[in-house]
Design an enzyme around this catalytic site. Sequence first.
Site, PDB file in Angstrom:
ATOM      1  N   TYR A  60       0.851  -1.186   0.000  1.00  0.00           N
ATOM      2  CA  TYR A  60       0.000   0.000   0.000  1.00  0.00           C
ATOM      3  C   TYR A  60       0.884   1.232   0.000  1.00  0.00           C
ATOM      4  O   TYR A  60       1.831   1.325   0.787  1.00  0.00           O
ATOM      5  CB  TYR A  60      -0.890  -0.006   1.244  1.00  0.00           C
ATOM      6  CG  TYR A  60      -1.763   1.229   1.397  1.00  0.00           C
ATOM      7  CD1 TYR A  60      -2.819   1.471   0.515  1.00  0.00           C
ATOM      8  CD2 TYR A  60      -1.536   2.134   2.427  1.00  0.00           C
ATOM      9  CE1 TYR A  60      -3.623   2.586   0.660  1.00  0.00           C
ATOM     10  CE2 TYR A  60      -2.353   3.262   2.578  1.00  0.00           C
ATOM     11  CZ  TYR A  60      -3.396   3.478   1.699  1.00  0.00           C
ATOM     12  OH  TYR A  60      -4.193   4.586   1.847  1.00  0.00           O
TER      13      TYR A  60
ATOM     14  N   ASP B 212       9.446   2.725  -0.331  1.00  0.00           N
ATOM     15  CA  ASP B 212       8.431   3.400   0.479  1.00  0.00           C
ATOM     16  C   ASP B 212       8.665   3.019   1.929  1.00  0.00           C
ATOM     17  O   ASP B 212       8.369   1.902   2.362  1.00  0.00           O
ATOM     18  CB  ASP B 212       7.039   2.986  -0.001  1.00  0.00           C
ATOM     19  CG  ASP B 212       5.924   3.705   0.762  1.00  0.00           C
ATOM     20  OD1 ASP B 212       6.224   4.393   1.761  1.00  0.00           O
ATOM     21  OD2 ASP B 212       4.760   3.559   0.349  1.00  0.00           O
TER      22      ASP B 212
ATOM     23  N   LYS C 181       4.406   9.076   8.688  1.00  0.00           N
ATOM     24  CA  LYS C 181       4.135   8.474  10.009  1.00  0.00           C
ATOM     25  C   LYS C 181       5.090   8.958  11.109  1.00  0.00           C
ATOM     26  O   LYS C 181       4.938  10.077  11.562  1.00  0.00           O
ATOM     27  CB  LYS C 181       4.074   6.957   9.871  1.00  0.00           C
ATOM     28  CG  LYS C 181       2.924   6.548   8.918  1.00  0.00           C
ATOM     29  CD  LYS C 181       2.451   5.124   9.021  1.00  0.00           C
ATOM     30  CE  LYS C 181       1.131   4.959   8.303  1.00  0.00           C
ATOM     31  NZ  LYS C 181       1.204   4.416   6.961  1.00  0.00           N
TER      32      LYS C 181
END
Length: 484
Positions: A170, A265, A321
């Site tokens: 994702y 990522d 995050k």
Amino acid sequence: MPNRAAADLTTSIAGHDDESAAHDESAASPRSAALLSRARAVIPGGVNSPVRAFRAVGGIPRFIASASGPWLTDVDGRRYVDLLCSWGPMILGHAHPDVVEAVTRAAARGFSYGTPSENEVLLAEEIVTRVAPVEQVRLVSSGTEATMSAIRLARGFTGRSIIVKFAGCYHGHVDALLAAAGSGVATFALPDSAGIPAEMTAETIVVPYNDLEALATVFARVGDRIAAVITEAAPGNMGVVPPVPGFTAGVRALCSAHGALLISDEVMTGFRCSPAGWYGLEGPYAADPGAVGSGAVAPGVVAPDSGAVDAGAPDLFTFGKVMGGGFPAAAFGGRADIMACLAPEGPVYQAGTLSGNPVAAAAGLATLRGCTPDLYARLHESATTIASAASAALRAEGVAHRVQWAGSMFSIFFREAPVLTYDDARDQDTAAFGRFFHALLRSGVHLPPSAFETWFVSGALDEEALSVILEALPAAARAAAVGG
Ligand SMILES: *Cc1c(COP(=O)(O)O)cnc(C)c1O
């Protein structure tokens, strides 16, 4: 964050729409239930991000009134040990005094200027210092923006259009990347979501994770049209599925041999798995001649236009995050020659009214400064304690399960066989997870509400919080075992 792959996004798991269970839940959490029904009137599904709605486990999401250290307190006054950590950012625990102070001080100086400011420089320096191959970063406001911008930059830099991604990975809700399909077949992708024209994913190819042969086949076919391969450094959005040894190195070698960029990522793993994220644990991804199999890519072959940075490093990284400390801050960065293609220096446009916001940057900086070697040691210890106790409890009840790790990130799959791909991850007993989840919630432990998510620990977990978890596990394992 949520694994928004199709199966998980659109279906609720059978067996959890039980009316009486929902009724019991509203009786037990009347204020959350009342807020949810008000929310549903004005917010689609009552939530601002789909996985918060508990569709995968059934029942009523808890509306949180406050959070401190390892604890969440809901509007009904019930306390939960937090193993969700806002889906990753709250690595120091909630309302950490150093972060509260940094944010308060920054906010007192104004919230946003629309001009450059010092905190942006400090945060960028902190990231560049920690992750060796990252020479420059640009700050954005969400992980989605980071990956969206990174693929635009990769396309602009290479002049090519195809992006390759892996099923089950994702990368935020970017149109071109919302094609996880999980079909297990390397093919041009179909969108996972309504509202994405097929044209938007027509230049996206989805390959099974951990399958270097499949990737080599794609490169053999269209290698000269591939702008970039994007991968979660260690996937955590289908549950934790770390790369098998040599996999990322093989991906790196294939990209280099064909002049494609590798985008790692690290929105979830960045600054969580180690001071330098997953890259700090596994990188540089040295080319392994045996790893690519019959794809026959010469190891160490470097594309003519790749710069001086270590050939085993990804060309671009994305972060989010943890680096926002709970505020909207994210980043993408990497080789300086590639980053130079961004406006205002180069032709690839990218911008943001709130990018590098001084309050968010202060929160991120204070959080990263708290990410010391001692913190990582504590995270590892807490995660080990929780995972082994959970595993022992499930074993005692005869529940098939498997723990998988990436640094201190872990998840428990309700199946025994190793999980290497998204298809593997989906082949588990999600109903057992639902019963396990709700038993823990009733005992004051808040897991991520889906079997396809990482469990996150924070440095704030103390003996009291850990003992709440350890005491809750045997009954939760029993609930997972029965009622199936
Ligand atoms: C969470 C996540 C994103 C998206 O970040 P948002 O801030 O939710 O947009 C992208 N990639 C990975 C690996 C993630 O875990």
